[in-house]
Design a protein around this motif. Structure first.
Motif, PDB file in Angstrom:
ATOM      1  N   ALA A 279       0.809  -1.219   0.000  1.00 14.05           N
ATOM      2  CA  ALA A 279       0.000   0.000   0.000  1.00 14.05           C
ATOM      3  C   ALA A 279       0.843   1.269   0.000  1.00 14.05           C
ATOM      4  CB  ALA A 279      -0.936   0.007   1.207  1.00 14.05           C
ATOM      5  N   TYR A 280       1.973   1.251   0.727  1.00 10.72           N
ATOM      6  CA  TYR A 280       2.711   2.490   0.955  1.00 10.72           C
ATOM      7  C   TYR A 280       4.097   2.512   0.302  1.00 10.72           C
ATOM      8  CZ  TYR A 280      -0.990   3.790   4.186  1.00 10.72           C
ATOM      9  OH  TYR A 280      -2.220   4.117   4.732  1.00 10.72           O
ATOM     10  N   THR A 281       4.321   1.646  -0.662  1.00  8.76           N
ATOM     11  CA  THR A 281       5.518   1.750  -1.500  1.00  8.76           C
ATOM     12  C   THR A 281       5.134   1.387  -2.930  1.00  8.76           C
ATOM     13  OG1 THR A 281       6.276  -0.559  -1.255  1.00  8.76           O
ATOM     14  CG2 THR A 281       7.021   1.027   0.396  1.00  8.76           C
ATOM     15  N   THR A 318      10.165   3.228  -3.979  1.00 10.74           N
ATOM     16  CA  THR A 318       9.982   4.516  -3.297  1.00 10.74           C
ATOM     17  C   THR A 318       8.858   4.420  -2.270  1.00 10.74           C
ATOM     18  OG1 THR A 318       8.482   5.244  -5.058  1.00 10.74           O
ATOM     19  CG2 THR A 318      10.803   5.862  -5.256  1.00 10.74           C
ATOM     20  N   SER A 319       8.943   5.286  -1.276  1.00  5.83           N
ATOM     21  CA  SER A 319       7.950   5.302  -0.200  1.00  5.83           C
ATOM     22  C   SER A 319       6.772   6.201  -0.556  1.00  5.83           C
ATOM     23  CB  SER A 319       8.595   5.796   1.093  1.00  5.83           C
ATOM     24  OG  SER A 319       7.612   5.963   2.109  1.00  5.83           O
ATOM     25  N   GLN A 355       0.497  10.085  -4.176  1.00  9.02           N
ATOM     26  CA  GLN A 355       0.289   9.805  -5.592  1.00  9.02           C
ATOM     27  C   GLN A 355       1.533  10.125  -6.424  1.00  9.02           C
ATOM     28  OE1 GLN A 355      -2.567   8.282  -6.795  1.00  9.02           O
ATOM     29  NE2 GLN A 355      -2.866   8.077  -4.574  1.00  9.02           N
ATOM     30  N   GLN A 356       2.386  10.998  -5.894  1.00  8.28           N
ATOM     31  CA  GLN A 356       3.603  11.386  -6.590  1.00  8.28           C
ATOM     32  C   GLN A 356       4.786  11.255  -5.642  1.00  8.28           C
ATOM     33  OE1 GLN A 356       3.750  12.188  -9.838  1.00  8.28           O
ATOM     34  NE2 GLN A 356       1.522  12.030 -10.092  1.00  8.28           N
ATOM     35  N   THR A 357       5.939  10.948  -6.185  1.00  8.66           N
ATOM     36  CA  THR A 357       7.150  10.880  -5.368  1.00  8.66           C
ATOM     37  C   THR A 357       8.187  11.845  -5.917  1.00  8.66           C
ATOM     38  OG1 THR A 357       8.027   9.067  -6.716  1.00  8.66           O
ATOM     39  CG2 THR A 357       6.773   8.463  -4.748  1.00  8.66           C
ATOM     40  N   GLN A 358       9.021  12.354  -5.024  1.00  7.92           N
ATOM     41  CA  GLN A 358      10.075  13.285  -5.396  1.00  7.92           C
ATOM     42  C   GLN A 358      11.410  12.550  -5.356  1.00  7.92           C
ATOM     43  OE1 GLN A 358       9.476  16.439  -6.437  1.00  7.92           O
ATOM     44  NE2 GLN A 358       7.288  16.041  -6.163  1.00  7.92           N
ATOM     45  N   THR A 359      11.904  12.187  -6.508  1.00  5.37           N
ATOM     46  CA  THR A 359      13.194  11.501  -6.586  1.00  5.37           C
ATOM     47  C   THR A 359      14.123  12.247  -7.538  1.00  5.37           C
ATOM     48  OG1 THR A 359      12.442  10.058  -8.388  1.00  5.37           O
ATOM     49  CG2 THR A 359      12.165   9.237  -6.136  1.00  5.37           C
ATOM     50  N   ALA A 381      30.787   3.886 -12.991  1.00  6.34           N
ATOM     51  CA  ALA A 381      30.009   4.977 -12.387  1.00  6.34           C
ATOM     52  C   ALA A 381      29.152   4.455 -11.246  1.00  6.34           C
ATOM     53  CB  ALA A 381      29.123   5.631 -13.445  1.00  6.34           C
ATOM     54  N   ARG A 382      28.782   5.363 -10.385  1.00  5.75           N
ATOM     55  CA  ARG A 382      27.749   5.107  -9.375  1.00  5.75           C
ATOM     56  C   ARG A 382      26.627   6.109  -9.607  1.00  5.75           C
ATOM     57  NH1 ARG A 382      32.113   5.211  -5.569  1.00  5.75           N
ATOM     58  NH2 ARG A 382      32.779   3.103  -4.973  1.00  5.75           N
ATOM     59  N   ILE A 383      25.406   5.596  -9.540  1.00  4.30           N
ATOM     60  CA  ILE A 383      24.244   6.476  -9.637  1.00  4.30           C
ATOM     61  C   ILE A 383      23.555   6.473  -8.286  1.00  4.30           C
ATOM     62  CG2 ILE A 383      22.072   6.942 -10.820  1.00  4.30           C
ATOM     63  CD1 ILE A 383      23.196   5.393 -13.210  1.00  4.30           C
ATOM     64  N   HIS A 384      23.516   7.622  -7.638  1.00  4.61           N
ATOM     65  CA  HIS A 384      22.893   7.762  -6.322  1.00  4.61           C
ATOM     66  C   HIS A 384      21.452   8.251  -6.518  1.00  4.61           C
ATOM     67  CE1 HIS A 384      26.844   7.225  -4.516  1.00  4.61           C
ATOM     68  NE2 HIS A 384      27.305   8.172  -5.330  1.00  4.61           N
ATOM     69  N   ILE A 385      20.507   7.490  -5.966  1.00  7.90           N
ATOM     70  CA  ILE A 385      19.088   7.830  -6.117  1.00  7.90           C
ATOM     71  C   ILE A 385      18.559   8.330  -4.776  1.00  7.90           C
ATOM     72  CG2 ILE A 385      16.823   6.982  -6.834  1.00  7.90           C
ATOM     73  CD1 ILE A 385      18.286   4.748  -8.355  1.00  7.90           C
ATOM     74  N   TYR A 386      17.926   9.492  -4.804  1.00  8.76           N
ATOM     75  CA  TYR A 386      17.430  10.138  -3.589  1.00  8.76           C
ATOM     76  C   TYR A 386      15.913  10.286  -3.668  1.00  8.76           C
ATOM     77  CZ  TYR A 386      22.317  11.583  -2.977  1.00  8.76           C
ATOM     78  OH  TYR A 386      23.686  11.602  -2.832  1.00  8.76           O
ATOM     79  N   GLN A 387      15.275  10.136  -2.516  1.00  9.08           N
ATOM     80  CA  GLN A 387      13.867  10.510  -2.384  1.00  9.08           C
ATOM     81  C   GLN A 387      13.762  11.514  -1.248  1.00  9.08           C
ATOM     82  OE1 GLN A 387      11.027   7.419  -1.414  1.00  9.08           O
ATOM     83  NE2 GLN A 387       9.289   8.741  -1.866  1.00  9.08           N
ATOM     84  N   ASN A 388      13.203  12.669  -1.565  1.00 10.45           N
ATOM     85  CA  ASN A 388      13.115  13.758  -0.574  1.00 10.45           C
ATOM     86  C   ASN A 388      14.476  14.021   0.056  1.00 10.45           C
ATOM     87  OD1 ASN A 388      10.313  13.914  -1.036  1.00 10.45           O
ATOM     88  ND2 ASN A 388       9.922  12.312   0.485  1.00 10.45           N
ATOM     89  N   ASN A 389      15.512  14.061  -0.793  1.00  8.22           N
ATOM     90  CA  ASN A 389      16.886  14.338  -0.386  1.00  8.22           C
ATOM     91  C   ASN A 389      17.482  13.283   0.541  1.00  8.22           C
ATOM     92  OD1 ASN A 389      17.077  16.801  -1.855  1.00  8.22           O
ATOM     93  ND2 ASN A 389      15.872  17.807  -0.248  1.00  8.22           N
ATOM     94  N   ARG A 390      16.868  12.097   0.564  1.00  6.31           N
ATOM     95  CA  ARG A 390      17.365  10.985   1.379  1.00  6.31           C
ATOM     96  C   ARG A 390      17.832   9.868   0.447  1.00  6.31           C
ATOM     97  NH1 ARG A 390      14.340   6.565   3.770  1.00  6.31           N
ATOM     98  NH2 ARG A 390      15.458   5.667   5.552  1.00  6.31           N
ATOM     99  N   LEU A 391      19.082   9.445   0.610  1.00  6.69           N
ATOM    100  CA  LEU A 391      19.638   8.413  -0.262  1.00  6.69           C
ATOM    101  C   LEU A 391      18.937   7.080  -0.001  1.00  6.69           C
ATOM    102  CD1 LEU A 391      21.824   7.681  -2.352  1.00  6.69           C
ATOM    103  CD2 LEU A 391      23.357   7.173  -0.430  1.00  6.69           C
ATOM    104  N   ILE A 392      18.300   6.517  -1.035  1.00  4.07           N
ATOM    105  CA  ILE A 392      17.581   5.262  -0.869  1.00  4.07           C
ATOM    106  C   ILE A 392      18.211   4.110  -1.647  1.00  4.07           C
ATOM    107  CG2 ILE A 392      15.362   6.325  -0.311  1.00  4.07           C
ATOM    108  CD1 ILE A 392      14.495   5.854  -3.216  1.00  4.07           C
ATOM    109  N   GLN A 393      19.023   4.416  -2.670  1.00  2.00           N
ATOM    110  CA  GLN A 393      19.665   3.352  -3.421  1.00  2.00           C
ATOM    111  C   GLN A 393      20.855   3.899  -4.196  1.00  2.00           C
ATOM    112  OE1 GLN A 393      18.088   1.446  -7.119  1.00  2.00           O
ATOM    113  NE2 GLN A 393      17.668  -0.301  -5.785  1.00  2.00           N
ATOM    114  N   THR A 394      21.888   3.066  -4.300  1.00  2.00           N
ATOM    115  CA  THR A 394      23.032   3.391  -5.144  1.00  2.00           C
ATOM    116  C   THR A 394      23.202   2.275  -6.161  1.00  2.00           C
ATOM    117  OG1 THR A 394      24.165   4.654  -3.420  1.00  2.00           O
ATOM    118  CG2 THR A 394      25.517   3.778  -5.203  1.00  2.00           C
TER     119      THR A 394
END
Length: 436
Positions: A279-281, A318-319, A355-359, A381-394
């Motif tokens: 429900a929440y991801t 994403t959350s 309904q929308q996420t900020q990544t 390379a490394r790709i750093h993925i952020y949600q709401n300025n919080r690193l969630i995956q590299t």
């Protein structure tokens, strides 16, 4: 070296997901279990966890590793599901009070039946019989189990037997067992053909599957239950559900619950965590297939620029939980799959998912250029993925490259071209392309 021998050969391309902290926290006191974790096997990300790296007795969840090895050997053609084998005296090590198929020495049985007995009946005699057939002896098979665990990255696991009998040196964690479950569903999905069966009969011995959620939830198709006095009630659970997304129309999740107080309670907790996570991801395609990430200049080769390009999409979880506080599962409605919140006036309402996420993504180049000759694995390379300025995956991108060195004639020709080039000097500099 032959004229114009500078060739680029790409043997393979790797995208390695490096997960970070879980997406949200669940209050430990709101669930009656010693440890748990929820893993998305598509992204490899942990959604929520508690005591997930604490070593505990895995009980019969051990048998997931036995099945994983057996199914891998079937895929490799080393054994066959239809192969008929003869039970040996190894079955006599199983005690009367252990789960079993009641195999007798000299009795014939197929590997397919042994796998069903192992996964559905949780039969210890099936475990030792498969172990002996695959590795020649139970000790040799236990060694194989630990080798496979090491390859999978199960750092807090040690197996001492194939059945899950409680022993001092037999332990695992919720996290490691979820990693094993991920390997089962991704690499050996035939496992689910067994684990979704609600009953199995062999030689007039009937057994009903102890995963009670198989009856309650049609999306559930495994994985394994376990119980010993030392372990408590354990459950590795998975489900595959449709989504509303056209690009990712199915989604699988894995839940591992360890140390619950009853078979009913482990199922209740696992189902709550499963429904909460669905429900929440959600999953999103963060990096597209064949997406150009960067270009790197190549020195001493006729190849001027190497294109760092993906060979498959990369998924991020994403959350959709729009709050900062820890989740109290006592406020989760398992029927509506919503958290219930109470305002300052005492009115309750359902907390709807975002309904929308900020990544956003940042690309970090691990090298600014490539110098020929190259014949090795190269981290690019490394790709750093952020949600709401919080690193969630590299996402680590590496390639197995072979770039041949230019011949002397090619080198001279390149030198003249550079000498009389009127283009910008930035043409031979690394370039990063926007991903968002």
């Amino acid at each position: 070296m032959k004229l114009y021998s500078a060739l680029l050969i790409i043997f393979s391309f790797f995208i390695v997901n490096i997960t970070h902290a879980s997406l949200f926290e669940v209050a430990p006191e709101s669930l009656e279990a010693e440890a748990w974790t929820v893993l998305d096997p598509q992204s490899g990300q942990v959604i929520t966890e508690h005591n997930s790296h604490v070593q505990r007795a895995p009980a019969s969840l051990t048998k997931m590793m036995v099945a994983y090895i057996a199914l891998k050997d079937i895929q490799a053609g080393k054994i066959s599901k239809n192969e008929v084998i003869t039970a040996t005296p190894v079955v006599n090590v199983v005690q009367w009070d252990e789960s079993q198929m009641y195999l007798k020495p000299t009795q014939q049985i197929t590997i397919d039946q042994l796998l069903a007995g192992l996964i559905i009946m949780s039969a210890n005699d099936a475990a030792v019989t498969l172990a002996e057939r695959i590795s020649g002896s139970v000790p040799a098979f236990v060694q194989r189990m630990n080798q496979e665990a090491k390859v999978l990255g199960m750092k807090d696991t040690n197996f001492a037997n194939p059945a899950g009998i409680t022993m001092d040196m037999h332990y695992s964690t919720a996290h490691d067992l979820a990693v094993l479950a991920q390997a089962l569903t991704n690499e050996t999905p035939d496992y689910l053909d067994y684990s979704k069966q609600q009953s199995f009969t062999y030689n007039q011995h009937f057994h009903r599957a102890t995963n009670i959620l198989l009856k309650q939830d049609a999306t559930v198709d495994g994985l394994k239950t376990g119980f010993t006095r030392a372990a408590g009630y354990n459950l590795a659970l998975t489900a595959n559900r449709p989504t509303q997304q056209f690009d990712l129309n199915q989604r699988r999740l894995i839940v591992v619950v360890l140390g619950a107080q009853s078979g009913f309670k482990r199922a209740e907790i696992a189902h709550q965590l499963l429904n909460l996570s669905y429900a929440y991801t959600r999953n999103e395609i963060a990096i597209k297939n064949k997406q150009l990430i960067a270009e790197l200049p190549v020195v001493a080769s006729t190849l001027k620029m190497f294109r760092v390009e993906t060979k498959k999409p990369s998924i991020v979880t994403t959350s959709l939980y729009n709050a900062n506080q820890m989740i109290d599962m006592r406020n989760f409605d398992n029927q509506t799959h919503r958290l219930i919140q109470t305002d300052a006036f005492g009115f309750t309402s359902a907390l709807e998912p975002l309904q929308q996420t900020q990544t956003h993504m940042n690309v970090e180049l691990l090298t600014q250029s490539l110098t020929a000759p190259i014949a090795q694995i190269q981290q690019l390379a490394r790709i750093h993925i952020y949600q709401n300025n919080r690193l969630i995956q590299t996402v680590l991108i590496e390639d197995v490259l072979q770039i041949d060195e230019a011949s002397w004639f090619e080198s001279i020709l390149n030198w003249f071209k550079q000498l009389f080039s009127f283009g910008s000097s930035s043409a031979n500099q690394a370039k990063i392309y926007p991903l968002n």
